[in-house]
Design a protein around this motif. Structure first.
Motif, PDB file in Angstrom:
ATOM      1  N   GLU A 246      33.924 -64.500   4.546  1.00 60.93           N
ATOM      2  CA  GLU A 246      33.958 -63.051   4.306  1.00 60.93           C
ATOM      3  C   GLU A 246      33.365 -62.684   2.954  1.00 60.93           C
ATOM      4  O   GLU A 246      32.651 -61.672   2.836  1.00 60.93           O
ATOM      5  CB  GLU A 246      35.394 -62.559   4.411  1.00 60.93           C
ATOM      6  CG  GLU A 246      35.543 -61.053   4.287  1.00 60.93           C
ATOM      7  CD  GLU A 246      36.968 -60.601   4.506  1.00 60.93           C
ATOM      8  OE1 GLU A 246      37.230 -59.382   4.389  1.00 60.93           O
ATOM      9  OE2 GLU A 246      37.842 -61.471   4.772  1.00 60.93           O
ATOM     10  N   LEU A 250      29.136 -63.250   4.718  1.00 59.25           N
ATOM     11  CA  LEU A 250      28.956 -61.899   5.247  1.00 59.25           C
ATOM     12  C   LEU A 250      28.156 -61.022   4.295  1.00 59.25           C
ATOM     13  O   LEU A 250      27.260 -60.271   4.731  1.00 59.25           O
ATOM     14  CB  LEU A 250      30.325 -61.274   5.529  1.00 59.25           C
ATOM     15  CG  LEU A 250      30.341 -59.826   6.008  1.00 59.25           C
ATOM     16  CD1 LEU A 250      29.576 -59.686   7.323  1.00 59.25           C
ATOM     17  CD2 LEU A 250      31.767 -59.320   6.165  1.00 59.25           C
ATOM     18  N   GLU A 251      28.444 -61.124   3.004  1.00 57.96           N
ATOM     19  CA  GLU A 251      27.713 -60.311   2.027  1.00 57.96           C
ATOM     20  C   GLU A 251      26.238 -60.690   1.975  1.00 57.96           C
ATOM     21  O   GLU A 251      25.363 -59.821   1.894  1.00 57.96           O
ATOM     22  CB  GLU A 251      28.356 -60.461   0.649  1.00 57.96           C
ATOM     23  CG  GLU A 251      29.794 -59.967   0.574  1.00 57.96           C
ATOM     24  CD  GLU A 251      29.908 -58.482   0.872  1.00 57.96           C
ATOM     25  OE1 GLU A 251      28.949 -57.744   0.566  1.00 57.96           O
ATOM     26  OE2 GLU A 251      30.939 -58.067   1.429  1.00 57.96           O
ATOM     27  N   PHE A 253      24.545 -62.052   4.406  1.00 65.91           N
ATOM     28  CA  PHE A 253      23.938 -61.657   5.686  1.00 65.91           C
ATOM     29  C   PHE A 253      23.516 -60.185   5.660  1.00 65.91           C
ATOM     30  O   PHE A 253      22.374 -59.842   6.024  1.00 65.91           O
ATOM     31  CB  PHE A 253      24.943 -61.922   6.809  1.00 65.91           C
ATOM     32  CG  PHE A 253      24.525 -61.382   8.144  1.00 65.91           C
ATOM     33  CD1 PHE A 253      23.552 -62.018   8.895  1.00 65.91           C
ATOM     34  CD2 PHE A 253      25.108 -60.223   8.649  1.00 65.91           C
ATOM     35  CE1 PHE A 253      23.168 -61.518  10.138  1.00 65.91           C
ATOM     36  CE2 PHE A 253      24.735 -59.724   9.881  1.00 65.91           C
ATOM     37  CZ  PHE A 253      23.761 -60.368  10.624  1.00 65.91           C
ATOM     38  N   ARG A 254      24.390 -59.316   5.216  1.00 68.54           N
ATOM     39  CA  ARG A 254      24.068 -57.894   5.191  1.00 68.54           C
ATOM     40  C   ARG A 254      23.014 -57.579   4.134  1.00 68.54           C
ATOM     41  O   ARG A 254      22.131 -56.735   4.357  1.00 68.54           O
ATOM     42  CB  ARG A 254      25.336 -57.090   4.942  1.00 68.54           C
ATOM     43  CG  ARG A 254      26.439 -57.390   5.925  1.00 68.54           C
ATOM     44  CD  ARG A 254      27.540 -56.383   5.877  1.00 68.54           C
ATOM     45  NE  ARG A 254      27.145 -55.130   6.517  1.00 68.54           N
ATOM     46  CZ  ARG A 254      27.954 -54.132   6.774  1.00 68.54           C
ATOM     47  NH1 ARG A 254      29.231 -54.230   6.446  1.00 68.54           N
ATOM     48  NH2 ARG A 254      27.530 -53.039   7.358  1.00 68.54           N
ATOM     49  N   LEU A 273      25.223 -69.086   9.752  1.00 67.12           N
ATOM     50  CA  LEU A 273      26.120 -68.421  10.704  1.00 67.12           C
ATOM     51  C   LEU A 273      26.505 -69.363  11.840  1.00 67.12           C
ATOM     52  O   LEU A 273      27.654 -69.383  12.294  1.00 67.12           O
ATOM     53  CB  LEU A 273      25.447 -67.172  11.270  1.00 67.12           C
ATOM     54  CG  LEU A 273      25.294 -65.974  10.329  1.00 67.12           C
ATOM     55  CD1 LEU A 273      24.548 -64.850  11.036  1.00 67.12           C
ATOM     56  CD2 LEU A 273      26.652 -65.483   9.869  1.00 67.12           C
ATOM     57  N   PHE A 287      34.132 -62.884   9.620  1.00 68.75           N
ATOM     58  CA  PHE A 287      32.774 -62.332   9.745  1.00 68.75           C
ATOM     59  C   PHE A 287      32.705 -61.208  10.783  1.00 68.75           C
ATOM     60  O   PHE A 287      32.261 -60.096  10.479  1.00 68.75           O
ATOM     61  CB  PHE A 287      31.795 -63.444  10.129  1.00 68.75           C
ATOM     62  CG  PHE A 287      30.373 -62.995  10.211  1.00 68.75           C
ATOM     63  CD1 PHE A 287      29.579 -62.919   9.082  1.00 68.75           C
ATOM     64  CD2 PHE A 287      29.810 -62.616  11.433  1.00 68.75           C
ATOM     65  CE1 PHE A 287      28.258 -62.483   9.155  1.00 68.75           C
ATOM     66  CE2 PHE A 287      28.501 -62.181  11.516  1.00 68.75           C
ATOM     67  CZ  PHE A 287      27.721 -62.121  10.386  1.00 68.75           C
ATOM     68  N   LEU A 291      32.739 -57.160   9.939  1.00 70.09           N
ATOM     69  CA  LEU A 291      31.430 -56.545  10.184  1.00 70.09           C
ATOM     70  C   LEU A 291      31.562 -55.320  11.076  1.00 70.09           C
ATOM     71  O   LEU A 291      30.927 -54.282  10.834  1.00 70.09           O
ATOM     72  CB  LEU A 291      30.498 -57.574  10.818  1.00 70.09           C
ATOM     73  CG  LEU A 291      29.063 -57.126  11.114  1.00 70.09           C
ATOM     74  CD1 LEU A 291      28.332 -56.820   9.815  1.00 70.09           C
ATOM     75  CD2 LEU A 291      28.324 -58.199  11.906  1.00 70.09           C
ATOM     76  N   CYS A 296      29.068 -51.157  11.042  1.00 67.94           N
ATOM     77  CA  CYS A 296      27.997 -52.092  11.385  1.00 67.94           C
ATOM     78  C   CYS A 296      26.909 -51.375  12.178  1.00 67.94           C
ATOM     79  O   CYS A 296      27.190 -50.572  13.079  1.00 67.94           O
ATOM     80  CB  CYS A 296      28.572 -53.257  12.190  1.00 67.94           C
ATOM     81  SG  CYS A 296      27.355 -54.425  12.792  1.00 67.94           S
ATOM     82  N   GLU A 300      22.321 -55.213  12.983  1.00 72.47           N
ATOM     83  CA  GLU A 300      23.167 -56.302  12.499  1.00 72.47           C
ATOM     84  C   GLU A 300      23.986 -56.922  13.620  1.00 72.47           C
ATOM     85  O   GLU A 300      24.124 -58.151  13.702  1.00 72.47           O
ATOM     86  CB  GLU A 300      24.099 -55.781  11.397  1.00 72.47           C
ATOM     87  CG  GLU A 300      23.383 -55.350  10.137  1.00 72.47           C
ATOM     88  CD  GLU A 300      24.332 -54.703   9.130  1.00 72.47           C
ATOM     89  OE1 GLU A 300      23.918 -54.511   7.981  1.00 72.47           O
ATOM     90  OE2 GLU A 300      25.473 -54.392   9.530  1.00 72.47           O
ATOM     91  N   ALA A 304      23.783 -60.832  14.888  1.00 76.55           N
ATOM     92  CA  ALA A 304      24.987 -61.671  14.850  1.00 76.55           C
ATOM     93  C   ALA A 304      25.409 -62.089  16.254  1.00 76.55           C
ATOM     94  O   ALA A 304      25.908 -63.206  16.460  1.00 76.55           O
ATOM     95  CB  ALA A 304      26.116 -60.907  14.166  1.00 76.55           C
TER      96      ALA A 304
END
Length: 458
Positions: A246, A250-251, A253-254, A273, A287, A291, A296, A300, A304
């Motif tokens: 998290e 996740l950070e 990825f975004r 991932l 995640f 998200l 979201c 994205e 994912a």
């Protein structure tokens, strides 16, 4: 004159030996050896003197001593007798004993004086550290429990006195911060090869999150993110791995999707991932759910969700995730994940199937208003115009559910779903959903629930 040969001289001697000539003449010379003579002399000498000769010797010695004393002017009366000399010797020994006692008293006073001396604290610490190390060397030294407790207290006091460096709320020793800042610089330019050993130790630390924050994960390369994900997900427990996914994965990825021009994700982040699904519970809680709950986008969610299609997930984890997603408010991104998990075609428990049925039934008009409108107007298009349109993703998810689980729903549930199709009709997907629902053989409503797997919420 001719030479005398050896053969001529061998037979006869030129003259008699000297020993024979001397022994033939009468004289004092004897043929006995010196050793025999000395032995005889030793035997003839007496071992002690008789009384007469000894008295003479003592008398002569006394006379000579008297003559010497007269010459030196020493009076014989002033000389101490034997008893007096013995007494003097005893007195000297007593004096020596008194000196020893005085010396021992001096030692005791010196020891008392040493106890009263004030020792510097730094010198005392050095002294204790030296003897503690000498006791631990294995030469018979022993440490008391009280000494250990005092040593721990002193260590804590020293740690309190040392200035700790604070980096935006993280309190760590300055050496640790300096070391892991260098590790962060290495990871900011990492491409391939082995990770630093100090970084590999992080999953075994209790405060690994604080130390990881010092390395500045936002500046890591995608290659370092992939290697770190493998390291932490495989070595941490599910709850700790969830926090890593998290806070870091996740950070990144975004941020990767937002920073790129075509809104695509880096290949190494995508691989990370996949590796994070090694612990499915940590992936969903760390995640997927964050998200979905954080506005979201469909882009994205699509990227994912493609990871979920390529990686096998345990059926219980996927069913629990479906149940959790079905309870959330409608969102196109949420529907993307629901469709992907349905298309994996797992044998879902009835509890999850019921949650999905209620999710699709939520989008129809309920109550008497709907029945009155159905009696007044039979045109499905007019009914569909009165409700807000739904995205195509929702209709695709509905179709996937009807195709896969049409035989696992009851008659009542099928009727409600057919009504939902009528109200939320799609010109190309609606007929397919209706055909699939009508072709299925519904399950018996009174079927025992013991076959259903009760899923606990995450």
């Amino acid at each position: 004159m001719g030479k005398i040969t050896v053969s001529e001289t061998k037979g006869k001697q030129r003259h008699n030996p000297l020993l024979k000539d001397i022994s033939s003449i009468s004289g004092d010379l004897k043929t006995t050896s010196k050793s025999k003579k000395s032995k005889k002399v030793e035997k003839e000498e007496p071992d002690f003197l008789d009384a007469k000769t000894s008295r003479k010797i003592l008398q002569l010695a006394k006379e000579q001593q008297g003559e010497i004393e007269e010459e030196e002017g020493i009076v014989e009366e002033s000389r101490p007798s034997f008893l007096e000399s013995f007494k003097n010797v005893e007195s000297e020994e007593e004096d020596e004993d008194e000196d020893d006692e005085q010396y021992s008293d001096f030692e005791e006073e010196e020891e008392l004086f040493e106890e009263e001396i004030e020792v510097n604290e730094q010198d005392a610490e050095m002294f204790e550290k030296y003897f503690a190390s000498s006791n631990n060397d294995g030469f018979g030294g022993s440490i008391n429990l009280a000494d250990k407790i005092m040593a721990k207290i002193q260590e804590k006091e020293i740690m309190k006195q040392q200035p700790e460096r604070q980096v935006e709320g993280v309190r760590l020793p300055p050496k640790v911060i300096a070391a892991y800042e260098k590790i962060g610089q290495i990871l900011a330019s990492y491409r391939h090869g082995k990770l630093p050993k100090l970084f590999k130790v992080l999953p075994s630390l209790k405060n690994w999150e604080d130390v990881l924050y010092v390395t500045n994960p936002e500046k890591w390369t995608p290659h370092a993110v992939y290697e770190a994900t493998k390291l932490f997900v495989s070595n941490l427990q599910a709850n700790d791995a969830q926090r890593f996914i998290e806070n870091v994965l996740l950070e990144r990825f975004r941020a990767c999707i937002e920073d790129t021009e075509d809104h695509s994700v880096n290949y190494h982040i995508y691989r990370a991932l996949k590796k994070s699904l090694y612990k499915p519970g940590a992936f969903f809680k760390g995640f997927l759910f964050p998200l979905v709950d954080s506005h979201c986008s469909v882009r994205e969610a699509t990227i994912a969700a493609s990871v979920l299609t390529k990686v096998s997930i345990p059926a219980l984890h996927s069913s629990a995730a479906l149940a959790q997603l079905a309870e959330r408010d409608f969102n196109p991104a949420t529907t993307v994940f629901i469709r992907v998990l349905i298309e994996k075609k797992y044998a879902l428990p009835y509890q999850t199937l019921d949650a999905l049925v209620f999710y699709f039934m939520r989008f129809r008009k309920a109550g008497g208003e709907h029945q009155e409108s159905m009696m007044e107007q039979d045109d499905d298009e007019e009914i569909n115009k009165s409700l807000p349109p739904l995205p195509v993703v929702w209709h695709k998810a509905f179709l996937a559910f009807a195709q896969r689980y049409k035989n696992d729903i009851t008659d009542d549930q099928r009727d409600f779903l057919l009504e939902t199709v009528r109200q939320r009709f799609h010109h190309s997907i609606g007929p397919e959903i209706r055909r699939e629902l009508l072709a299925g053989t519904p399950r018996i409503q009174s079927e025992p629930v013991k076959d259903a797997v009760m899923i606990n919420a995450f």
